[in-house]
Design a protein around this motif. Structure first.
Motif, PDB file in Angstrom:
ATOM      1  N   ASP A 101      -2.487  69.376  32.589  1.00 24.37           N
ATOM      2  CA  ASP A 101      -1.280  70.052  33.085  1.00 24.37           C
ATOM      3  C   ASP A 101      -1.103  69.894  34.587  1.00 24.37           C
ATOM      4  N   TYR A 148      -5.191  72.716  42.113  1.00 26.83           N
ATOM      5  CA  TYR A 148      -4.649  73.466  40.971  1.00 26.83           C
ATOM      6  C   TYR A 148      -3.284  74.061  41.257  1.00 26.83           C
ATOM      7  N   TRP A 157      -1.046  74.641  38.295  1.00 27.15           N
ATOM      8  CA  TRP A 157      -1.383  75.715  37.367  1.00 27.15           C
ATOM      9  C   TRP A 157      -0.770  77.053  37.810  1.00 27.15           C
ATOM     10  N   ILE A 213       1.770  78.502  35.253  1.00 25.12           N
ATOM     11  CA  ILE A 213       1.397  78.675  33.850  1.00 25.12           C
ATOM     12  C   ILE A 213       2.072  79.911  33.272  1.00 25.12           C
ATOM     13  N   ASN A 265      -5.471  80.371  29.695  1.00 28.10           N
ATOM     14  CA  ASN A 265      -4.481  80.543  30.748  1.00 28.10           C
ATOM     15  C   ASN A 265      -4.872  81.634  31.728  1.00 28.10           C
ATOM     16  N   ARG A 278      -7.264  80.024  34.028  1.00 30.46           N
ATOM     17  CA  ARG A 278      -6.594  79.114  34.954  1.00 30.46           C
ATOM     18  C   ARG A 278      -5.865  79.892  36.058  1.00 30.46           C
TER      19      ARG A 278
END
Length: 493
Positions: free
Chosen positions: A239, A290, A293, A296, A311, A314
Motif C-alpha cells: 500500500d 510510511y 499509510w 488507511i 490497520n 499500521r
C-alpha cells in the motif's frame, strides 16, 4: 546463521525472522561464495573470521540468544568465545564450562566485546581510578565493552567504529568529509579489516592482504539490511509503504546531507543541503517510509478482525514515524552540542539548552545516523549522580566498569579537581582530549529489530528501553501511547 552452517553462498536476497517479524539482507554483489570471500575465511590464529561477530541472521551483528545457542551447542568452543576480548577480562578462568559461562557473561547476556585501548601519551587527562569487577583494572590500557556494529548499510557511514578510531589519525586513517567521500570511507573500512583481524582474530598483520581487503570492503558495502515484515502490520512495502532493503539501497546520500548543524551554523558540517549539496535546505522529517499509510481507512476493506488489527498496527507505525519527525526535544548537557566550541560544542560559551528534535542527531534521511562525523555524549555510558548503577536515562549500567579521569593542569601536568566518571571514555581514548570523554557516534537505525540490545554498551535490552532512556534523559513526558507508537515505528526500520 552462517557460523557453523553449511550455507556456501550469501544470496542476493535473504530473509530472517526476528522477534518482531522479518528482516532481509539485500546483497547487491551476490551471490557471494563464502568459501572464497575473505570476510568468511580464517585469516588469524584463533579461528575467528569477520562473520564470527557479524552474522547475516543477526542483521550483521550478533545477538545474545544466538550467542547463547552457539555456546550451548559447542560447549563454549565456538570461535566467538576467545579470552582475548570475548571474555570479560583476558585473565578470566575458563577451565570449566561453568567458569566459561561466568567469564563470557557480558558476551552471553549483552552481546558485548571487550575493547582494550591505550590512553594516548599526549592525553590532557589522567585516568585516576578504574573499578572493573572483572579484573581489568589497568589505568594505562582501558577496557570498554561494546556491541559489534553491523557490517551492513555501510555506504551511509560518516565514521568507522563507535569512537571513530578507524577514521582518525590515531590509526593512520582519514576523517570522512564531503570532499573525500567515498574514497576515505573505503580506505577506512579496508584498514579496519586489518585491525579487526589483528586484534580480534589475533592475526600477524599479513592478512587480509590488499586484495583481500578490497574483497571484504566490496562485499560489505554492497549489503543492505532493513525490516520487511511486522508481525502485526504485515508486509512493510504494501500500500505504498517503502520498508525493506531495496528502497534503502537507492537512498540518496552525501556526507553532511540534511545536516541540522550546518542549517543552524553554516560554518560547520559543510556543504550541507537536503536535495543537492549546499542548497541550504533542512528538514526534521527524517523518515517518510510510511506516509502512504496515513490514509488507511478500515472501510477500504471487508470488515474482518485481521484487517482491523493490521490497520490498527499500521496507524500506530504512522503515528510513531510522525512523532520521530516532529517531537520537540530540549537538548541539555550533551557534549558536542551544548558545551563551548573549544570543547567541541557549537558556539562560544556553549548553549545551555537547544530546542531540537530527533533530527538534530539523527539527520540522515531514511537512515537515521548523523550525516557528518559528529560524536556526542548523550549519557548512555554516564552513571547517574543519584544512582551510579544506572545511566542518565535510568538504564542499568552496573555491569560496566567505573572509570574516573581528571583533567591535567596546564602547567603542572598533574590531575586537577575537574573530573568525570564514566563507563566508556569514547573519543577521548582516541584523541586524548578530556572534553571528549564519553563521546561516541550514533549508529545507523535501519535493521534495529534484528540486532538487540541497543546503545554501544547494550544497556537498552529492548527498543522500549531505548525510548524510555530518551524520555527520562530529556524529560520528554511521553505518554504510554506515544512510547508504544515510537517503538512500533522503530521496529519497522
Amino acid at each position: 546463521m552462517i557460523a557453523g552452517s553449511s550455507d556456501q553462498f550469501i544470496p542476493v536476497f535473504q530473509s530472517f525472522s526476528d522477534p518482531d517479524g522479518r528482516f532481509a539482507n539485500l546483497n547487491l554483489g551476490g551471490p557471494t561464495d563464502t568459501t572464497k570471500n575473505p570476510f568468511f575465511l580464517d585469516l588469524g590464529t584463533n579461528g575467528r573470521r569477520c562473520v564470527t561477530c557479524h552474522q547475516a541472521s543477526d542483521a550483521w551483528s550478533v545477538t545474545p540468544p544466538h550467542i547463547q545457542f552457539r555456546f550451548d551447542s559447542t560447549l563454549g568452543t565456538d570461535p566467538i568465545f576467545r579470552p582475548v576480548d570475548g571474555a570479560n577480562c583476558p585473565t578470566a578462568d575458563v577451565s570449566t564450562l561453568g567458569e566459561q559461562r561466568e567469564a563470557y557473561s557480558l558476551l552471553l547476556t549483552r552481546g558485548l566485546i571487550r575493547i582494550g585501548v591505550a590512553v594516548p601519551a599526549t592525553a590532557d587527562y589522567q585516568v585516576v581510578s578504574v573499578y572493573n569487577r572483572y579484573g581489568c583494572n589497568a589505568t594505562d590500557v582501558i577496557s570498554m565493552y561494546r556491541r559489534p556494529l553491523p557490517t551492513t548499510n555501510l555506504p551511509f557511514l560518516s565514521a568507522v567504529m563507535f569512537d571513530g578510531r578507524e577514521s582518525s589519525p590515531a590509526t593512520g586513517t582519514t576523517k570522512i568529509i564531503y570532499n573525500n567521500y567515498p574514497n576515505s570511507l573505503l580506505a577506512d573500512l579496508a584498514h579496519q579489516s586489518v585491525d579487526a583481524t589483528v586484534i580480534h582474530a589475533q592475526g600477524d598483520g599479513t592478512r587480509p592482504t590488499p586484495e583481500e581487503q578490497q574483497q571484504i570492503v566490496d562485499f560489505e558495502t554492497k549489503v543492505f539490511t532493513a525490516q520487511t515484515r511486522d508481525r502485526h502490520a504485515g508486509d512493510l512495502d504494501e500500500d505504498g509503504a517503502k520498508g525493506g532493503p531495496t528502497p534503502l539501497s537507492t537512498q540518496p546520500f552525501f556526507i553532511s546531507v540534511n545536516s541540522s548543524v550546518h542549517f543552524l551554523l553554516p560554518v560547520f558540517e559543510q556543504p550541507g543541503g537536503l536535495v543537492t549539496p549546499g542548497d541550504g535546505q533542512f528538514t526534521p522529517s527524517i523518515f517518510n517510509l510510511y506516509d502512504n499509510w496515513a490514509h488507511i481507512n478500515d472501510r477500504d476493506y471487508e470488515k474482518h478482525d485481521d484487517y482491523e488489527r493490521r490497520n490498527s498496527a499500521r496507524r500506530s507505525i504512522v503515528r510513531g514515524e510522525q512523532i520521530f519527525n516532529t517531537l520537540q526535544i530540549p537538548i541539555t548537557g550533551v557534549a558536542g552540542i551544548n558545551d563551548d566550541v573549544a570543547a567541541g560544542g557549537l558556539v562560544a560559551g556553549g548553549i545551555p539548552s537547544l530546542q531540537g528534535n530527533c533530527a538534530t542527531c539523527h539527520d540522515t534521511p531514511n537512515i537515521g545516523n548523523h550525516s557528518f562525523p559528529t560524536p556526542l555524549d548523550i549519557g548512555t555510558g554516564n552513571p547517574s549522580p543519584s544512582n551510579p548503577s544506572v545511566n542518565l536515562g535510568g538504564l542499568d549500567v552496573s555491569y560496566l566498569p567505573e572509570i574516573t579521569v581528571c583533567r591535567k593542569g596546564a602547567t603542572s601536568g598533574l590531575p586537577t579537581s575537574d573530573c568525570k566518571t564514566t563507563t566508556d571514555l569514547g573519543q577521548a581514548l582516541i584523541d586524548g582530549k578530556f572534553d571528549h570523554v564519553g563521546k561516541i557516534k550514533g549508529p545507523i537505525l535501519r535493521g534495529l529489530a534484528g540486532r538487540a540490545p541497543y546503545f554501544h554498551n547494550g544497556s537498552a535490552a529492548t527498543l522500549m528501553d531505548a525510548v524510555n532512556f530518551y524520555d527520562t534523559r530529556f524529560n520528554l513526558h511521553l505518554s504510554q501511547q506515544d512510547k508504544e507508537d515510537l517503538v512500533a515505528f522503530l521496529k519497522t526500520l
